[in-house]
Design an enzyme around this catalytic site. Structure first.
Site: not given
Lengths: 418, 418
Positions: B13, B144, B295-296
């Protein structure tokens, strides 16, 4: 002319810049303390007037009032409360007059959208109908951008900037991941009746992003929509979908009211974004992500539009100046002089022409296929998101937003039930 | 020493600042063109290496490379693709060596999280196990924040800032409306296994906001949660709830997997936020709004943390310098020297100690009732969100984000199936 007091209230859904209008009203009134002794702000909007719960803004420091310009939300509290007509609800109007008299209030500044313009119009007629001299001026505000006459409504430009930028950023993210992972990103934006905010998301097309936009003005055509999305994925490898919360089926039912239920059979209040994402997944199998921006969008003072902040302040300032010039029953408005470069001035609209008139997005702003916007729409939108007007940040890395002291003016009247 | 080429790839990601690390790698390599002739970026991560789809970064202008520092997402494309062990998957490692040999690649910079550290560790052993000289350096990145040894992971600080600021702004909004309308605002944030991002939302407590936070580390206790929310509403008139996507019931089932179905019986993939909002509504009756940032949050370069951007760049820079010093199988890390004022330096961690080790949020960072964070946690978090590092904006009011030309290095090998 003896100095009177002014009443100011915030109404309806708040925005990132409504406090900038409050700042414009209060700072301008302070420059004319010979004519306006104090601005009493209604705690929680018009309810504060009815319950005689008035905030004494003279007890707020100049620094705190200035900081309103960079603080989102409604610093004095807002409410959703619409006064009925004078005929149907004489009790509340009489109470307003009682409160105005008790506190020597001669000016009524009401900061809100369409419903508030209507209330403000009714208050402006109190002079004539009930023999009480009060000048009522409406200060426009609404992220829905649906007030007539004014070029745009303070609050809209900042939401539009936030949605355009956030949609661009998330689309870049999906573009990065599309080869092996997410291919569809759906963002849900506000706008139950009008697609103005969705249109701002559609601006990312100019920045190379494949985007399909769903407006409340266009009935949802599932087959056509899926074909449009699939074509984008086949060409670009991914697709962004901007969906307005007001997007609905041909029978008028909102996509968000899909009738979802949990394991216990309880109706589930969902958003339009997960519904749209699942429609795509079921038909085309593409991996998706979705976001619902909700209050994040209209509170995002950290990314306000500079032109929006300036106009919000200028309209508050103009409201006071127009009141001092003796006007009643009017709304200062934004007049667009030119789009490129963006030039605007302040106009004056009679409330009789503002109240109960909703400005919809013109159909010529929506592209022929119904999934995008036209050049005319872009020419309208870009000026409204121009410039940045950042708040200050503290040493922790958090914005310096102000909270009012909110000291109440001593009450003089009996209780009143709202 | 003859100049070799370097391979750089983005993995997993993406974040708001992974391109700042890319910028650090490429700009530093360019300063040492006598030793590193070119940086070949894998198109879509490691897949680009396997398929010999390499982007020639020497063909990108200095301006465009510099603009990576303020551009979110993965500019070269990323992927979710984990190499198996050398024993289980000799074919792919042999292919990597074939590609490295064909393109004279002596340095391998892998920019990712835990899985990528493991892949990078395996590549670092190619020298020894397969007799091919390549120096593999891992550049840390993950929202994360779960890599060991390093004080924090680039990408996390910016998400944390975005969530802290957005939660504050939306809470101000709810506070304005609570008298007659919304009393509960629920924001869902990323973090399936660790509550680091949720903890950032909990920071708003320091700014006067009544907030209840749901961490993946704490089993969801519905009765206790409802009591906590109700107490806040009774005291403050409203309550904000931050819920991690990883929040789960005692049996391990995610709240987001509530088993919701639409009218046709299709399982509905929902978020945790609407589930939590409905639990509150059903039990307490309060009007709510909810947002899912998705995702913002990880793409929000417009509100990046300055310390995060600086560290992302510095770690990319350090990776190249460490490679030039002859290191292999290491990861440059952030070492916290002091929290107040925040001082940090660059350390070096052996990949053998990084690969397959997940750093969880310490339980002593979660408050005793399980719904908030401790002072120790705040002391850890604030430095990571300090400072702003805004992108430039164009005349339309949109950020100037860069898109790479992405010109491929001519291929020399046969096709390869991944």
């Amino acid at each position: 002319m003896t100095a009177k007091n002014a009443f100011y209230a915030q109404s309806g859904g708040v925005t990132a810049v409504i406090n900038a209008s409050a700042c414009g009203v209060i700072e301008t009134a302070r420059k004319h303390s010979d004519k306006i002794a104090n601005v009493y702000a209604g705690r929680n909007g018009i309810i504060g007037a009815l319950t005689e719960d008035l905030i004494d803004t003279n007890q707020e420091s100049a620094e705190d009032i200035a900081a309103l310009k960079t603080t989102p939300s409604g610093a004095f509290g807002s409410c959703r409360y619409k006064l009925k007509s004078l005929e149907d609800n004489k009790r509340e109007y009489e109470r307003l007059i009682e409160v105005f008299k008790a506190h020597n209030i001669g000016y009524f500044f009401y900061n809100g959208g369409g419903d508030s313009a209507d209330t403000c119009f009714k208050v402006s007629q109190l002079s004539e109908k009930m023999g009480f001299p009060v000048q009522a001026i409406h200060v426009p505000k609404t992220v829905d951008n649906d007030l007539p006459i004014t070029d745009n409504c303070p609050g809209f430009g900042s939401v539009a900037k936030y949605i355009a930028v956030s949609t661009l950023e998330a689309s870049y993210d999906v573009r990065s991941m599309a080869k092996t992972s997410t291919k569809i990103f759906v963002i849900e934006v506000m706008g139950r009746h009008a697609g103005w905010i969705a249109a701002a998301g559609a601006l990312v097309e100019d920045y190379g992003i494949p985007v399909v936009t769903l407006f409340p003005e266009v009935e949802f055509d599932q087959a056509k929509f899926l074909a449009a999305v699939d074509a984008k994925v086949k060409e670009f490898g991914y697709c962004t979908v901007v969906v307005s919360e007001g997007c609905h089926w041909p029978d008028g039912k909102f996509l968000a009211e899909q009738g979802t239920r949990d394991d216990f059979g309880h109706a589930q209040l969902g958003g339009a974004a997960p519904v749209v994402a699942n429609i795509i997944k079921d038909a085309l199998g593409y991996k998706f992500h979705w976001a619902v921006a909700d209050y994040l969008q209209r509170a995002a003072r950290h990314l306000a539009s500079k032109s929006d902040v300036e106009q919000a302040y200028a309209l508050g300032e103009a409201a006071v100046n127009m009141a001092l010039e003796g006007h009643n029953s009017i709304m200062p408005s934004v007049v667009r002089e030119s789009s490129s470069p963006y030039k605007w001035s302040i106009g004056m609209a009679p409330l009789s022409e503002v109240a109960n008139v909703e400005k919809m997005m013109p159909m010529e702003y929506i592209s022929e296929d119904g999934f995008g916007i036209t050049d005319g729409c872009k020419e309208y939108l870009y000026p409204l998101i121009q410039g940045e007007a950042y708040p200050e940040y503290d040493d922790n890395g958090m914005p310096r937003y102000v909270t009012m002291k909110g000291i109440a003016v001593p009450r003089k009247l009996a209780d009143f039930e709202v």
